[in-house]
Design an enzyme around this catalytic site. Sequence first.
Site, PDB file in Angstrom:
ATOM      1  N   GLU A 140     -43.942 -23.099  74.358  1.00  0.00           N
ATOM      2  CA  GLU A 140     -44.625 -23.916  73.344  1.00  0.00           C
ATOM      3  C   GLU A 140     -46.019 -24.300  73.848  1.00  0.00           C
ATOM      4  O   GLU A 140     -46.281 -24.288  75.049  1.00  0.00           O
ATOM      5  CB  GLU A 140     -43.829 -25.206  73.072  1.00  0.00           C
ATOM      6  CG  GLU A 140     -42.411 -24.951  72.590  1.00  0.00           C
ATOM      7  CD  GLU A 140     -41.645 -26.222  72.225  1.00  0.00           C
ATOM      8  OE1 GLU A 140     -41.025 -26.232  71.163  1.00  0.00           O
ATOM      9  OE2 GLU A 140     -41.668 -27.191  73.008  1.00  0.00           O
ATOM     10  N   ASN A 156     -45.266 -37.285  69.239  1.00  0.00           N
ATOM     11  CA  ASN A 156     -45.062 -36.339  70.334  1.00  0.00           C
ATOM     12  C   ASN A 156     -46.384 -35.655  70.670  1.00  0.00           C
ATOM     13  O   ASN A 156     -47.368 -36.371  70.908  1.00  0.00           O
ATOM     14  CB  ASN A 156     -43.844 -35.413  70.159  1.00  0.00           C
ATOM     15  CG  ASN A 156     -43.759 -34.566  68.922  1.00  0.00           C
ATOM     16  OD1 ASN A 156     -43.636 -35.081  67.832  1.00  0.00           O
ATOM     17  ND2 ASN A 156     -43.801 -33.269  69.071  1.00  0.00           N
ATOM     18  N   ASP A 157     -46.465 -34.356  70.719  1.00  0.00           N
ATOM     19  CA  ASP A 157     -47.601 -33.647  71.333  1.00  0.00           C
ATOM     20  C   ASP A 157     -48.990 -34.159  70.950  1.00  0.00           C
ATOM     21  O   ASP A 157     -49.253 -34.443  69.773  1.00  0.00           O
ATOM     22  CB  ASP A 157     -47.609 -32.177  70.902  1.00  0.00           C
ATOM     23  CG  ASP A 157     -46.262 -31.513  70.983  1.00  0.00           C
ATOM     24  OD1 ASP A 157     -45.312 -32.128  71.443  1.00  0.00           O
ATOM     25  OD2 ASP A 157     -46.188 -30.343  70.565  1.00  0.00           O
ATOM     26  N   ARG A 184     -45.781 -20.500  66.971  1.00  0.00           N
ATOM     27  CA  ARG A 184     -46.471 -21.765  66.657  1.00  0.00           C
ATOM     28  C   ARG A 184     -47.460 -22.226  67.725  1.00  0.00           C
ATOM     29  O   ARG A 184     -47.568 -21.643  68.782  1.00  0.00           O
ATOM     30  CB  ARG A 184     -45.442 -22.870  66.441  1.00  0.00           C
ATOM     31  CG  ARG A 184     -44.503 -23.115  67.618  1.00  0.00           C
ATOM     32  CD  ARG A 184     -43.572 -24.278  67.276  1.00  0.00           C
ATOM     33  NE  ARG A 184     -42.649 -24.571  68.357  1.00  0.00           N
ATOM     34  CZ  ARG A 184     -41.425 -24.097  68.450  1.00  0.00           C
ATOM     35  NH1 ARG A 184     -40.947 -23.285  67.525  1.00  0.00           N
ATOM     36  NH2 ARG A 184     -40.649 -24.427  69.475  1.00  0.00           N
ATOM     37  N   SER A 229     -47.881 -28.576  65.813  1.00  0.00           N
ATOM     38  CA  SER A 229     -48.997 -28.678  66.762  1.00  0.00           C
ATOM     39  C   SER A 229     -50.063 -27.615  66.556  1.00  0.00           C
ATOM     40  O   SER A 229     -49.818 -26.557  66.000  1.00  0.00           O
ATOM     41  CB  SER A 229     -48.461 -28.593  68.189  1.00  0.00           C
ATOM     42  OG  SER A 229     -47.824 -29.808  68.488  1.00  0.00           O
TER      43      SER A 229
END
Length: 496
Positions: free
Chosen positions: A204, A24-25, A152, A82
């Site tokens: 996020e 993902n990211d 986060r 992340s």
Amino acid sequence: MSTVMYREKYRPQFHFTPPAKWMNDPNGMVYFDGEYHLFYQHYPEGTTWGPMHWGHAISTDLTHWEHRPIALKPDQNGFIFSGSAVVDWEDTSGFFSGKPGLVAIFTHADHYPDSDRPRQRQSLAYSLDKGRTWVMYEGNPVLCNEQITDFRDPKVFWHATKQQWVMVLAACDRVHFYTSANLKEWSFASEFGAAEGSHAGVWECPDLIELPINGHAEETKWILIVSIGDHPQMAEGSRTQYFVGSFDGSTFTNDASPETVLWLDHGRDNYAGVTWSDVDRSDKGKLFIGWMSNWKYANLTPTSSWRSAMTLPRVLSLKKGPSGIRLVQKPVTDLQKLRLEAQVWQEVTVNPGQNLLSDVHSDIYELECEIDLGEASEVGFKLRNSEREETVVGYNTAMQTLFVDRCNSGESGFHDAFACKHDVQLELQNGRLKLHLFVDSSSIEVFANDGEIVITDQIFPDPFSTGMELYVLDGKAKVISLALHPLKSTYSVVRV
Ligand code: FRU
């Protein structure tokens, strides 16, 4: 690396993908000593989201990537969520005996002791060998907050005027700013966002960057990028907004009214994107890359040995227009080295029922065009098409909207929200539509009016759906110029 790899159905040929399993990211993007580093959220045991690691790849041209061993693995402090990486040029951290080195700042994710409640704390790792191997800082974690559960995705940069590090961090549905002299001790500076922008999901992966307006270095604005998570009631799923404003080293002030929402991308598949740190490029832009998926269906897309790709790397800039200062995105020019011999058309009138591109077939390509819409009510391209499939990129003159329709683009049954048509307002320039499209095995990226509007979407067409159509409705239009560049795969270099 073997030349038979990376040929699975839907495997992108010029977008970054993990060699195998889940991604993902994008994380920790940093440029150091001639190398672009790209780390990414990675679960090396499966093709769905799981205990997070940082995968790693290095490039010297943002086009070809060398896969590296996993950089960060879960430890006693938890999984590796992340975060970012910076060059600590002056060794403020003391990790590098006075020399420059790389520091990663990321979220350690676990649970509060004897509880189901997630715990998210910020930690450091550093590399003494240009990112090849990483050492976890023994003082981890370096920043905690017991009150806020979603806490986060630290993005850190050096604030030259204030001579200090600044961290922007997602805290529930707003962002927090912290400052530090040494990356190890952080002080709270301010909060932004309680009543601003979209709150349709958890905030996020924020980023804060300074960019010149219209390329003039003397006049700049600060852009705060914030991704917002999926909301079951919102068809769009997870997406990314941005704010234009000012930043004095500790506080961000939004120029727009609080209810204004600016979307970074008008497609469904550009999430959690942030910029590269320490990039020294003559175009003075900032380099951005996003995760080309959407939490609504990310775990379900029909790929086999790997799952997910990144968007193309893009240069961000700012343009002042009638509605204000807006982000502009352009694909990095390094990609042009993938171009094969182009087919070019100029000054051609197109009538309803005709298809200028009836003889053309391609599955991975770049297409640039400028079209005078003339009397047409709609002009568009049907791409990756066959008798049963097409992805339509079109412009509706009466509505003044640009759209992508992926209802019949190929496989879509894996989630109800995938088959969809979405549009965005786009004003023509002198009655002309300018499009720059990139089509890969499972994606389409549309840059309209020189990157003022961008639409990024995954598609899953049959590999044999390679037809193309340029159509006009209700009246003729004129192709001022059209160039089709078939692209070579980034994997086509034979290594002996
Ligand atoms: C965004 C995100 C981040 C988090 C990571 C976990 O897609 O939810 O907020 O750090 O993914 O993999």
